[in-house]
Design a protein around this motif. Structure first.
Motif: not given
Length: 258
Positions: A202-203, A205
């Motif tokens: 999710t980079k 998140h």
């Protein structure tokens, strides 16, 4: 004491044993089967979920070149039911039938072992599949939801296994070797690795990570307490149902966060 090479070989076999236990995917390793190895393989359930999620996401992206999102999601769901033999959905249907129709722990266990599906299970199964397709369609990034949810949801049964006793007929249970003497230390490894993979996918998140934790712990707590009240412990069907519930709660959050 095992050498590093032996440990790697054992873990490699455990991963593919978990893959064969949860899906139709061919096992790409020669397995020296034992109840101990079956027990150890549970730590790889989330990783198997990630592999399945990659297949779902890839299939969705390929199909989306030709069809609408809804059509693609229905086709991907059908593929999911085939590749997993509807393993967890069967657990949901059996659990709901048992808790809805049984009047005692023994009666509920007997209903769980009945191969026939009843009204309670049918309604629960249809509702769960319909809700899953709807929530996936409402996710901001559908391929990411397809990739992430199978991995995170398969951590939920490990939490239940680590906290509750196993209650069913050991001679007739497919899940017994997995559940017997479950290693809580390996549960920690599974949880940490799932959290790291969630952040990477999710980079970083933070909102998705926090909701993944809430969904996993929340379902494990609520469903686990309910199952303990009904049966005094968990069964393989109850674990399967926890995966379905874990996915749905996670998707509820993803649909609002993305």
């Amino acid at each position: 004491m095992l050498t590093i090479k032996q440990v790697i070989a054992r873990e490699w076999q455990a991963f593919w044993l978990a893959t064969g236990f949860l899906s139709r995917i061919p096992m790409l390793a020669r397995i020296n089967y034992s109840d101990r190895l079956m027990n150890q393989c549970a730590v790889y359930f989330p990783l198997v979920g990630l592999m399945l999620g990659a297949m779902y996401a890839g299939l969705y992206l390929a199909l989306s070149e030709a069809w609408s999102p809804l059509t693609c999601l229905i086709l991907v769901t059908g593929f999911h039911l085939w590749i997993t033999c509807a393993f967890h959905e069967d657990g949901l249907a059996d659990s709901v039938d048992a808790f809805g129709g049984g009047s005692s722990p023994g009666g509920k266990l007997r209903i769980m072992k009945d191969s026939r599906i009843g009204t309670y299970g049918t309604v629960a199964l249809i509702a769960a599949l319909a809700l899953k397709v709807t929530l996936l369609g409402e996710s901001g990034t559908i391929w990411l939801a397809l990739l992430l949810s199978p991995m995170v949801a398969r951590l939920t049964p490990l939490l239940i296994m680590g906290c509750l006793p196993y209650v069913t007929d050991p001679d007739k249970s497919k899940s017994k070797p997995v559940a017997d003497s479950f290693d809580r230390n390996r549960l920690l490894y599974a949880g940490l690795s799932t959290a790291v993979m969630t952040m990477l996918l999710t980079k970083f998140h933070v909102g998705i990570l926090l909701w993944s934790i809430v969904a996993t712990l929340g379902v494990a707590l609520v469903w686990g307490l309910y199952v303990r009240k009904q049966l005094g412990g968990y069964t393989g069907d109850a674990l399967g149902a926890s995966v379905v519930f874990g996915e749905l709660v996670l998707l509820l959050g993803l649909a609002s966060l993305e």
